[in-house]
Motif scaffolding. Structure first.
Motif, PDB file in Angstrom:
ATOM      1  N   HIS A  51     -12.870   0.076   9.465  1.00 41.13           N
ATOM      2  CA  HIS A  51     -11.670   0.923   9.494  1.00 41.13           C
ATOM      3  C   HIS A  51     -12.010   2.374   9.164  1.00 41.13           C
ATOM      4  N   ALA A  69      -5.955   0.538  12.330  1.00 39.08           N
ATOM      5  CA  ALA A  69      -6.661   0.852  11.079  1.00 39.08           C
ATOM      6  C   ALA A  69      -6.351  -0.181  10.003  1.00 39.08           C
ATOM      7  N   TYR A 112     -13.486   3.856  12.278  1.00 38.87           N
ATOM      8  CA  TYR A 112     -12.399   4.077  13.232  1.00 38.87           C
ATOM      9  C   TYR A 112     -11.662   5.385  12.935  1.00 38.87           C
ATOM     10  N   LEU A 136      -8.023  -3.571  10.904  1.00 42.53           N
ATOM     11  CA  LEU A 136      -9.474  -3.456  10.718  1.00 42.53           C
ATOM     12  C   LEU A 136      -9.819  -3.478   9.231  1.00 42.53           C
ATOM     13  N   ALA A 137      -9.002  -2.807   8.408  1.00 40.61           N
ATOM     14  CA  ALA A 137      -9.250  -2.795   6.964  1.00 40.61           C
ATOM     15  C   ALA A 137      -9.100  -4.197   6.374  1.00 40.61           C
ATOM     16  N   GLY A 190      -5.590  -1.484   3.697  1.00 39.47           N
ATOM     17  CA  GLY A 190      -4.968  -2.017   4.908  1.00 39.47           C
ATOM     18  C   GLY A 190      -3.464  -2.144   4.765  1.00 39.47           C
TER      19      GLY A 190
END
Length: 156
Positions: free
Chosen positions: A95, A82, A98, A85-86, A133
């Protein structure tokens, strides 16, 4: 319903099952139809849902196995995935998708697609997802799971 044992404490006799519907259900060892000493993290089980939202009649599935109690818990979503992805795809809302936050993911995606030519909105979104993130990555696995998976904290 089918699910997977996420946690179980022999001391308290309580645990949590992740159902196939994505929800979490608490259960007591007295509801386990088998030897409670054989309960394993990640074990596949079948159970009924009570009106209060707890699991009853927990039955291990044939051939079910898992990690011994006392080993690291099994979490549904990875904080590392996560967080990365962020940081790298946050402006597209990947994110959020996800983590199962479809509405928030669509909002980020639409802002990026329709306002790509405006620097200021993209810069603001970029800062927000970078902060998200970093927050994801600095939480412990248990904190991340509780806040963003179980309690569905949408932003930050």
């Amino acid at each position: 319903m089918r699910g997977q044992i996420l946690t179980y404490s022999p001391e308290t006799g309580e645990g949590i099952i992740s159902g196939q519907d994505g929800k979490r259900y608490t259960f007591r060892g007295t509801e386990y139809r088998g030897n409670v000493l054989a309960i394993r993290l990640g074990m596949e089980v079948d159970f009924e849902v009570r009106e209060d939202g707890s699991a009853a009649g927990v039955i291990p599935l044939p051939g079910a196995s898992g990690a011994p109690i006392g080993s690291q818990p099994v979490y549904a979503k990875s904080k590392i995935a996560a967080g990365l992805l962020a940081i790298f795809l946050g402006n597209l809302g990947i994110h959020k998708f996800y983590l199962g936050y479809t509405t928030q993911g669509v909002i980020l995606l639409l802002i990026t697609l329709f306002l790509w030519w405006l620097i200021f909105p993209l810069l603001i979104v970029g800062v927000i997802v970078l902060i998200e993130g970093i927050i994801y990555l600095t939480k412990t696995d248990a904190q991340f799971d509780e806040e963003y998976v179980q309690h569905k904290k949408l932003w930050f």
